[in-house]
Scaffold this active site. Structure first.
Site, PDB file in Angstrom:
ATOM      1  N   ASP A  47     -28.790  -2.108  24.611  1.00 26.53           N
ATOM      2  CA  ASP A  47     -29.138  -1.659  23.270  1.00 26.53           C
ATOM      3  C   ASP A  47     -29.777  -0.274  23.415  1.00 26.53           C
ATOM      4  O   ASP A  47     -30.260   0.083  24.504  1.00 26.53           O
ATOM      5  CB  ASP A  47     -30.125  -2.654  22.654  1.00 26.53           C
ATOM      6  CG  ASP A  47     -30.767  -2.135  21.384  1.00 26.53           C
ATOM      7  OD1 ASP A  47     -30.038  -1.759  20.453  1.00 26.53           O
ATOM      8  OD2 ASP A  47     -32.019  -2.089  21.338  1.00 26.53           O
ATOM      9  N   ASP A  49     -31.943   1.647  20.606  1.00 28.31           N
ATOM     10  CA  ASP A  49     -33.206   1.912  19.929  1.00 28.31           C
ATOM     11  C   ASP A  49     -34.365   1.109  20.515  1.00 28.31           C
ATOM     12  O   ASP A  49     -34.377  -0.124  20.484  1.00 28.31           O
ATOM     13  CB  ASP A  49     -33.081   1.622  18.435  1.00 28.31           C
ATOM     14  CG  ASP A  49     -32.075   2.523  17.757  1.00 28.31           C
ATOM     15  OD1 ASP A  49     -31.694   3.543  18.360  1.00 28.31           O
ATOM     16  OD2 ASP A  49     -31.667   2.207  16.624  1.00 28.31           O
ATOM     17  N   THR A 154     -24.812  -0.308  20.238  1.00 28.85           N
ATOM     18  CA  THR A 154     -25.763   0.130  19.225  1.00 28.85           C
ATOM     19  C   THR A 154     -25.171   0.147  17.824  1.00 28.85           C
ATOM     20  O   THR A 154     -23.953   0.297  17.661  1.00 28.85           O
ATOM     21  CB  THR A 154     -26.281   1.537  19.570  1.00 28.85           C
ATOM     22  OG1 THR A 154     -27.137   2.013  18.530  1.00 28.85           O
ATOM     23  CG2 THR A 154     -25.118   2.522  19.755  1.00 28.85           C
ATOM     24  N   ALA A 155     -26.048   0.012  16.828  1.00 31.33           N
ATOM     25  CA  ALA A 155     -25.616   0.121  15.435  1.00 31.33           C
ATOM     26  C   ALA A 155     -25.385   1.573  15.034  1.00 31.33           C
ATOM     27  O   ALA A 155     -24.827   1.837  13.971  1.00 31.33           O
ATOM     28  CB  ALA A 155     -26.657  -0.508  14.506  1.00 31.33           C
ATOM     29  N   LYS A 199     -22.609  -7.153  17.459  1.00 28.00           N
ATOM     30  CA  LYS A 199     -22.750  -6.665  18.835  1.00 28.00           C
ATOM     31  C   LYS A 199     -22.159  -7.672  19.818  1.00 28.00           C
ATOM     32  O   LYS A 199     -21.476  -7.299  20.780  1.00 28.00           O
ATOM     33  CB  LYS A 199     -24.217  -6.418  19.168  1.00 28.00           C
ATOM     34  CG  LYS A 199     -24.811  -5.160  18.561  1.00 28.00           C
ATOM     35  CD  LYS A 199     -26.192  -4.902  19.148  1.00 28.00           C
ATOM     36  CE  LYS A 199     -26.788  -3.619  18.614  1.00 28.00           C
ATOM     37  NZ  LYS A 199     -28.109  -3.332  19.219  1.00 28.00           N
ATOM     38  N   ASP A 222     -34.560  -4.776  22.974  1.00 25.64           N
ATOM     39  CA  ASP A 222     -35.955  -4.930  22.558  1.00 25.64           C
ATOM     40  C   ASP A 222     -36.101  -5.890  21.389  1.00 25.64           C
ATOM     41  O   ASP A 222     -37.215  -6.254  21.028  1.00 25.64           O
ATOM     42  CB  ASP A 222     -36.515  -3.572  22.125  1.00 25.64           C
ATOM     43  CG  ASP A 222     -35.952  -3.129  20.782  1.00 25.64           C
ATOM     44  OD1 ASP A 222     -36.727  -2.986  19.816  1.00 25.64           O
ATOM     45  OD2 ASP A 222     -34.720  -2.948  20.689  1.00 25.64           O
ATOM     46  N   ASN A 225     -32.998  -9.531  17.093  1.00 25.30           N
ATOM     47  CA  ASN A 225     -31.712  -9.421  16.399  1.00 25.30           C
ATOM     48  C   ASN A 225     -30.542  -9.429  17.375  1.00 25.30           C
ATOM     49  O   ASN A 225     -29.414  -9.732  16.996  1.00 25.30           O
ATOM     50  CB  ASN A 225     -31.662  -8.133  15.570  1.00 25.30           C
ATOM     51  CG  ASN A 225     -32.594  -8.171  14.385  1.00 25.30           C
ATOM     52  OD1 ASN A 225     -32.827  -9.220  13.807  1.00 25.30           O
ATOM     53  ND2 ASN A 225     -33.145  -7.023  14.022  1.00 25.30           N
TER      54      ASN A 225
END
Length: 294
Positions: A47, A49, A154-155, A199, A222, A225
Site C-alpha cells: 500500500d 499512503d 493504491t487507490a 485491491k 497501514d 481497509n
C-alpha cells in the site's frame, strides 16, 4: 411502510470492485522488473499512503495542482465535503454514489494522460520524494534483492502510482484506472476506486497473470481497509498501523513495523484518516486528476 432495502447494491458494488481490480492488473506495466526474476513465484505488494509514504499521496498531488491554480479552494472544499458526508452518513445508495463519482470525474474529462503524467513527475519531486519512509523502502529493496517482484497497490490514479513505483525502482503498480480514449480522459472510472476489496481483486488478477503463489507472497499496509489484500498472502505485515489493523495483526500473529514516534503516530493516524477520507475516494478520481482549463 418503509420499503425493503435494495439488495442489488451489494452485488453491484462487488462486481465493480472486481472490474476495478481486473482493470488495475491489466494496466500494471513492468517498469523495472528483472528480465528473469530469481523467484518468479513470490512477490510483495505495498500500500502507499502512510505505508510507503507519509500522508496521503493523493492529497499531496491535489495540493500540488492547487498551487498551480488548477482548481479553486471552493471546488476542492465542495468535493471533500461531499466525500466526507458519504463516509460519515454511511450512504450506500448506488444512485447517490454514482452521482458523487460523476460529479468528481467531471474535473478530468477532456484532459490528457500525458498532462497528468508530466504534472505527476513534477509534484513527486517537490512534495512526495522526501516523504518516503526509509524503513518501508528498505523492506521493498529486501524483496527485490531476493529476486522477487514488488508492486505498489493504491487507490491513487494508476498514472501517479507508476511514477512512484518507477522512482523507487520497483516492478510496477496497481492503481485506480480512469477511462481514456486516444489519450484523453472521458470522465469515467473503469469499475470503482482501487480501495478495500478492489485491491484484493487486483492482487488476485495479477497473481493469476504472473503465476504467483500467494502463500509465498508478502503484503504491507497501514489500514484495516486493506485486510482483504493482507489476508490473501502468506506473509502480511502491518506498517504504521491504525488501531483496528494493529489489533488484528496482534490477534493473528502478523508482523508489525512502526516508523513513527508515539506522539507522532497518534497525531498521524488522526490526520491521515481525515485527509484520506476527505480527499480520497471519488475526490481522488476527480479533484486530484483535474488538468488545466482551456
Amino acid at each position: 411502510m418503509t420499503p425493503p432495502p435494495d439488495r442489488r447494491a451489494v452485488p453491484n458494488l462487488k462486481r465493480r470492485s472486481t472490474l476495478a481490480g481486473e482493470a488495475a492488473a491489466a494496466a500494471a506495466e513492468v517498469e523495472q522488473a528483472l528480465d528473469h526474476p530469481l523467484d518468479p513465484g513470490a512477490a510483495a505488494f505495498f500500500d502507499v499512503d502512510n505505508t510507503v509514504m507519509q500522508g496521503a499521496s493523493i492529497f499531496h498531488f491535489a495540493l500540488g495542482l492547487y498551487r498551480r491554480k488548477f482548481f479553486t479552494t471552493r471546488e476542492i472544499a465542495a468535493a471533500a465535503w461531499k466525500q466526507a458526508y458519504f463516509r460519515i452518513a454511511g450512504v450506500e445508495d448506488p444512485d447517490h454514489l454514482a452521482d458523487a463519482r460523476s460529479d468528481a470525474l467531471s474535473f478530468i474529462a477532456g484532459h490528457t494522460v500525458a498532462e497528468l503524467e508530466e504534472l505527476g513527475e513534477e509534484i513527486f519531486d517537490e512534495a512526495m520524494a522526501h516523504r518516503i519512509w526509509p524503513g518501508t523502502r528498505a523492506m521493498a529493496q529486501m524483496h527485490l534483492d531476493r529476486g522477487e517482484r514488488v508492486w505498489l497497490v493504491t487507490a491513487a490514479p494508476i498514472e501517479i502510482a507508476r511514477i512512484i513505483a518507477r522512482r523507487l525502482g520497483l516492478t510496477g503498480a496497481l492503481g485506480t484506472v480512469s477511462e481514456h480514449v486516444d489519450g484523453v480522459y472521458t470522465g469515467q472510472l473503469v469499475g470503482e476506486m482501487l480501495h478495500g476489496p478492489a485491491k484484493a481483486e487486483a492482487v488476485l488478477a495479477l497473481a493469476e497473470r504472473e503465476r504467483l503463489d500467494l502463500s509465498r507472497c508478502s503484503a504491507y499496509s497501514d489500514s484495516a481497509n486493506d485486510l482483504p489484500m493482507l489476508s490473501l498472502v502468506g506473509h502480511p505485515t502491518a506498517v504504521n498501523p491504525d488501531g483496528r489493523l494493529r489489533a488484528h495483526a496482534r490477534q493473528h500473529g502478523w508482523k508489525i513495523r512502526d516508523y513513527r514516534t508515539g506522539r507522532k503516530a497518534a497525531r498521524a493516524g488522526l490526520v491521515v484518516s481525515a485527509a484520506a477520507g476527505a480527499v480520497g475516494g471519488t475526490v481522488a478520481a476527480g479533484v486530484a486528476l483535474r488538468g488545466r482549463r482551456g
